[in-house]
Write an enzyme that holds these catalytic residues in place. Sequence first.
Site, PDB file in Angstrom:
ATOM      1  N   HIS A  45       0.779  -1.098   0.043  1.00 20.22           N
ATOM      2  CA  HIS A  45      -0.131  -0.107  -0.033  1.00 20.22           C
ATOM      3  C   HIS A  45       0.725   1.134  -0.052  1.00 20.22           C
ATOM      4  CE1 HIS A  45      -3.066  -2.686   2.268  1.00 20.22           C
ATOM      5  NE2 HIS A  45      -3.919  -2.524   1.168  1.00 20.22           N
ATOM      6  N   LYS A  50     -15.808  -7.495   3.412  1.00 21.02           N
ATOM      7  CA  LYS A  50     -14.723  -8.141   4.097  1.00 21.02           C
ATOM      8  C   LYS A  50     -15.146  -7.887   5.597  1.00 21.02           C
ATOM      9  CE  LYS A  50     -10.846  -6.880   1.115  1.00 21.02           C
ATOM     10  NZ  LYS A  50      -9.883  -6.146   0.967  1.00 21.02           N
TER      11      LYS A  50
HETATM   12  P1  ADP Z   1      -5.674  -5.905   0.418  1.00 25.67           P
HETATM   13  O1  ADP Z   1      -6.168  -6.291  -1.143  1.00 25.67           O
HETATM   14  O2  ADP Z   1      -4.399  -5.973   0.557  1.00 25.67           O
HETATM   15  O3  ADP Z   1      -6.802  -6.363   1.268  1.00 25.67           O
HETATM   16  P2  ADP Z   1      -7.007  -3.421   0.167  1.00 25.67           P
HETATM   17  O4  ADP Z   1      -8.334  -3.868  -0.023  1.00 25.67           O
HETATM   18  O5  ADP Z   1      -6.923  -2.531   1.437  1.00 25.67           O
HETATM   19  O6  ADP Z   1      -5.780  -4.162   0.028  1.00 25.67           O
HETATM   20  O7  ADP Z   1      -6.588  -2.420  -1.079  1.00 25.67           O
HETATM   21  C1  ADP Z   1      -6.142  -1.121  -1.149  1.00 25.67           C
HETATM   22  C2  ADP Z   1      -5.826  -0.787  -2.548  1.00 25.67           C
HETATM   23  O8  ADP Z   1      -4.289  -1.262  -2.345  1.00 25.67           O
HETATM   24  C3  ADP Z   1      -6.231  -1.445  -3.845  1.00 25.67           C
HETATM   25  O9  ADP Z   1      -6.360  -0.683  -4.881  1.00 25.67           O
HETATM   26  C4  ADP Z   1      -5.121  -2.500  -4.081  1.00 25.67           C
HETATM   27  O10 ADP Z   1      -5.167  -3.116  -5.246  1.00 25.67           O
HETATM   28  C5  ADP Z   1      -3.896  -1.765  -3.601  1.00 25.67           C
HETATM   29  N1  ADP Z   1      -2.996  -2.818  -2.927  1.00 25.67           N
HETATM   30  C6  ADP Z   1      -3.115  -3.721  -2.053  1.00 25.67           C
HETATM   31  N2  ADP Z   1      -1.849  -4.422  -1.859  1.00 25.67           N
HETATM   32  C7  ADP Z   1      -1.006  -3.870  -2.691  1.00 25.67           C
HETATM   33  C8  ADP Z   1       0.300  -4.316  -3.446  1.00 25.67           C
HETATM   34  N3  ADP Z   1       1.150  -5.187  -2.722  1.00 25.67           N
HETATM   35  N4  ADP Z   1       0.885  -3.477  -4.306  1.00 25.67           N
HETATM   36  C9  ADP Z   1       0.087  -2.562  -5.183  1.00 25.67           C
HETATM   37  N5  ADP Z   1      -1.020  -2.327  -4.511  1.00 25.67           N
HETATM   38  C10 ADP Z   1      -1.703  -2.898  -3.466  1.00 25.67           C
END
Ligand code: ADP
Length: 166
Positions: free
Chosen positions: A17, A41
């Site tokens: 993130h 979730k």
């Molecule tokens: P997760 O899929 O890890 O539970 P979230 O739902 O909090 O994450 O996702 C928030 C945003 O961060 C989304 O756009 C997701 O694609 C992006 N994201 C999550 N992990 C990564 C990563 N390792 N690299 C790039 N983007 C990411």
Amino acid sequence: MRTAICPGSFDPITLGHLNIIRRCSKIFDRVIVCIMVNSSKSSPMFSIEERADMARRACERYPNVTVDTSDILLAEYARRYEGAVIVKGLRAASDFEYEFQMDLINKNINPQLETMFLTASGKYTFLSSSVVREMARYGADLTGLVPDELKKEIEEKAKQWRPNHG
Ligand code: ADP
């Protein structure tokens, strides 16, 4: 002022993130990390307040990044910031299918709203909050997955979620 909104559940915030947030902060004048109460979730490991607090500490180093929370639809939330763009990270083809669908839904509600994607850094392609939660549950070392300053509290919280805890 060009504003980016980086939405997600951030349960907890990971280095994947932060990689997207940091890159985004160089492109936009202002970045809002929006922690969503995500009904798909259903049982988060961290409360929304805990997730926001961790994200705030992790983003302190970026002066144009702020952290907010929201329990309304993203497309509605984005109306608060004129011309704001949603920015998301793309890890794999599976992310793309989901994100493409989300963009269509968002545009249905708020036709002005654009979504842009940054591709995940190769280092973090396989990193997700669920991977962090799973590893923490089994007591694995979280170095290189989450910011160092958050490691301890994630490990502590995960102890309560361990199989056969108590
Ligand atoms: P997760 O899929 O890890 O539970 P979230 O739902 O909090 O994450 O996702 C928030 C945003 O961060 C989304 O756009 C997701 O694609 C992006 N994201 C999550 N992990 C990564 C990563 N390792 N690299 C790039 N983007 C990411």
